[in-house]
Design a protein around this motif. Structure first.
Motif, PDB file in Angstrom:
ATOM      1  N   THR A   7       0.828  -1.205   0.000  1.00  0.00           N
ATOM      2  CA  THR A   7       0.000   0.000   0.000  1.00  0.00           C
ATOM      3  C   THR A   7       0.866   1.260   0.000  1.00  0.00           C
ATOM      4  N   ILE A   8       1.928   1.258   0.773  1.00  0.00           N
ATOM      5  CA  ILE A   8       2.820   2.416   0.819  1.00  0.00           C
ATOM      6  C   ILE A   8       3.520   2.611  -0.532  1.00  0.00           C
ATOM      7  N   ILE A   9       4.001   1.514  -1.110  1.00  0.00           N
ATOM      8  CA  ILE A   9       4.670   1.607  -2.418  1.00  0.00           C
ATOM      9  C   ILE A   9       3.692   2.082  -3.483  1.00  0.00           C
ATOM     10  N   GLN A  10       2.480   1.561  -3.455  1.00  0.00           N
ATOM     11  CA  GLN A  10       1.466   1.970  -4.423  1.00  0.00           C
ATOM     12  C   GLN A  10       1.116   3.447  -4.258  1.00  0.00           C
ATOM     13  N   ALA A  11       0.997   3.919  -3.035  1.00  0.00           N
ATOM     14  CA  ALA A  11       0.673   5.325  -2.785  1.00  0.00           C
ATOM     15  C   ALA A  11       1.808   6.229  -3.270  1.00  0.00           C
ATOM     16  N   LEU A  12       3.034   5.827  -3.014  1.00  0.00           N
ATOM     17  CA  LEU A  12       4.175   6.612  -3.492  1.00  0.00           C
ATOM     18  C   LEU A  12       4.244   6.627  -5.013  1.00  0.00           C
ATOM     19  N   TRP A  13       3.984   5.479  -5.631  1.00  0.00           N
ATOM     20  CA  TRP A  13       3.994   5.385  -7.095  1.00  0.00           C
ATOM     21  C   TRP A  13       2.923   6.295  -7.695  1.00  0.00           C
ATOM     22  N   PHE A  14       1.690   6.183  -7.201  1.00  0.00           N
ATOM     23  CA  PHE A  14       0.618   7.016  -7.748  1.00  0.00           C
ATOM     24  C   PHE A  14       0.875   8.484  -7.470  1.00  0.00           C
ATOM     25  N   GLY A  15       1.355   8.799  -6.300  1.00  0.00           N
ATOM     26  CA  GLY A  15       1.657  10.191  -5.974  1.00  0.00           C
ATOM     27  C   GLY A  15       2.717  10.769  -6.890  1.00  0.00           C
ATOM     28  N   ALA A  16       3.760   9.995  -7.142  1.00  0.00           N
ATOM     29  CA  ALA A  16       4.826  10.461  -8.032  1.00  0.00           C
ATOM     30  C   ALA A  16       4.332  10.614  -9.466  1.00  0.00           C
ATOM     31  N   MET A  17       3.381   9.781  -9.862  1.00  0.00           N
ATOM     32  CA  MET A  17       2.874   9.824 -11.227  1.00  0.00           C
ATOM     33  C   MET A  17       1.777  10.864 -11.436  1.00  0.00           C
ATOM     34  N   SER A  18       1.257  11.459 -10.361  1.00  0.00           N
ATOM     35  CA  SER A  18       0.103  12.347 -10.557  1.00  0.00           C
ATOM     36  C   SER A  18       0.126  13.649  -9.767  1.00  0.00           C
ATOM     37  N   TRP A  19       1.144  13.934  -8.992  1.00  0.00           N
ATOM     38  CA  TRP A  19       1.081  15.100  -8.113  1.00  0.00           C
ATOM     39  C   TRP A  19       0.979  16.413  -8.866  1.00  0.00           C
ATOM     40  N   LYS A  20       1.556  16.501 -10.054  1.00  0.00           N
ATOM     41  CA  LYS A  20       1.448  17.757 -10.812  1.00  0.00           C
ATOM     42  C   LYS A  20       0.030  17.978 -11.328  1.00  0.00           C
ATOM     43  N   PHE A  21      -0.699  16.900 -11.576  1.00  0.00           N
ATOM     44  CA  PHE A  21      -2.103  17.044 -11.944  1.00  0.00           C
ATOM     45  C   PHE A  21      -2.883  17.666 -10.783  1.00  0.00           C
ATOM     46  N   PHE A  22      -2.573  17.253  -9.579  1.00  0.00           N
ATOM     47  CA  PHE A  22      -3.235  17.812  -8.397  1.00  0.00           C
ATOM     48  C   PHE A  22      -2.919  19.300  -8.271  1.00  0.00           C
ATOM     49  N   TYR A  71      -9.320   7.720 -17.176  1.00  0.00           N
ATOM     50  CA  TYR A  71      -9.949   8.324 -18.355  1.00  0.00           C
ATOM     51  C   TYR A  71     -10.468   9.724 -18.040  1.00  0.00           C
ATOM     52  N   GLU A  72     -11.164   9.855 -16.914  1.00  0.00           N
ATOM     53  CA  GLU A  72     -11.711  11.150 -16.510  1.00  0.00           C
ATOM     54  C   GLU A  72     -10.596  12.157 -16.209  1.00  0.00           C
ATOM     55  N   LEU A  73      -9.546  11.710 -15.529  1.00  0.00           N
ATOM     56  CA  LEU A  73      -8.423  12.587 -15.213  1.00  0.00           C
ATOM     57  C   LEU A  73      -7.761  13.103 -16.486  1.00  0.00           C
ATOM     58  N   LEU A  74      -7.558  12.226 -17.444  1.00  0.00           N
ATOM     59  CA  LEU A  74      -6.960  12.651 -18.711  1.00  0.00           C
ATOM     60  C   LEU A  74      -7.859  13.645 -19.444  1.00  0.00           C
ATOM     61  N   HIS A  75      -9.164  13.425 -19.391  1.00  0.00           N
ATOM     62  CA  HIS A  75     -10.081  14.350 -20.065  1.00  0.00           C
ATOM     63  C   HIS A  75     -10.123  15.717 -19.399  1.00  0.00           C
ATOM     64  N   VAL A  76     -10.007  15.747 -18.084  1.00  0.00           N
ATOM     65  CA  VAL A  76     -10.000  17.029 -17.371  1.00  0.00           C
ATOM     66  C   VAL A  76      -8.821  17.881 -17.832  1.00  0.00           C
ATOM     67  N   PHE A  77      -7.694  17.222 -18.106  1.00  0.00           N
ATOM     68  CA  PHE A  77      -6.490  17.948 -18.508  1.00  0.00           C
ATOM     69  C   PHE A  77      -6.268  17.934 -20.020  1.00  0.00           C
TER      70      PHE A  77
END
Length: 102
Positions: A7-22, A71-77
């Motif tokens: 869970t920690i590795i997955q959270a770090l991976w997703f965070g690193a892959m999406s923080w600029k979108f946030f 899909y929704e995240l990509l469409h927002v941006f």
């Protein structure tokens, strides 16, 4: 113990892959790294119902909801091409990271 580490590795991976979108959506970057809260924030960014977060808890539905939220995240941006969504899914999020840092 393995579940916590995963869970920690997955959270770090997703965070690193999406923080600029946030940040681009005027959210704080740390929210991308918090395991369940980041999903809640994504539903707010995509303007989807809050109960979608609960759908992630259902075993098969969670996978489908993950694809829909990407899909929704990509469409927002403004990444609206089908191949872009397929590239994110096919590369386990690496292409999402590329779009994030682009």
């Amino acid at each position: 113990m393995e579940f916590i580490v995963f869970t920690i590795i997955q959270a770090l991976w997703f965070g690193a892959m999406s923080w600029k979108f946030f940040v681009a959506a005027e959210r704080q970057a740390w929210k991308a790294f918090v395991p369940v809260y980041n999903t809640y924030v994504l539903t707010q960014i995509a303007e989807r119902p809050r109960y979608w977060v609960l759908l992630y808890c259902i075993p098969v539905v969670g996978v489908v909801m993950g694809i829909i939220m990407i899909y929704e995240l990509l469409h927002v941006f403004k990444f609206r091409k089908t191949w872009q969504t397929a590239a994110v899914m096919g590369t386990a999020g690496i292409y999402l990271g590329y779009l994030n840092y682009k």
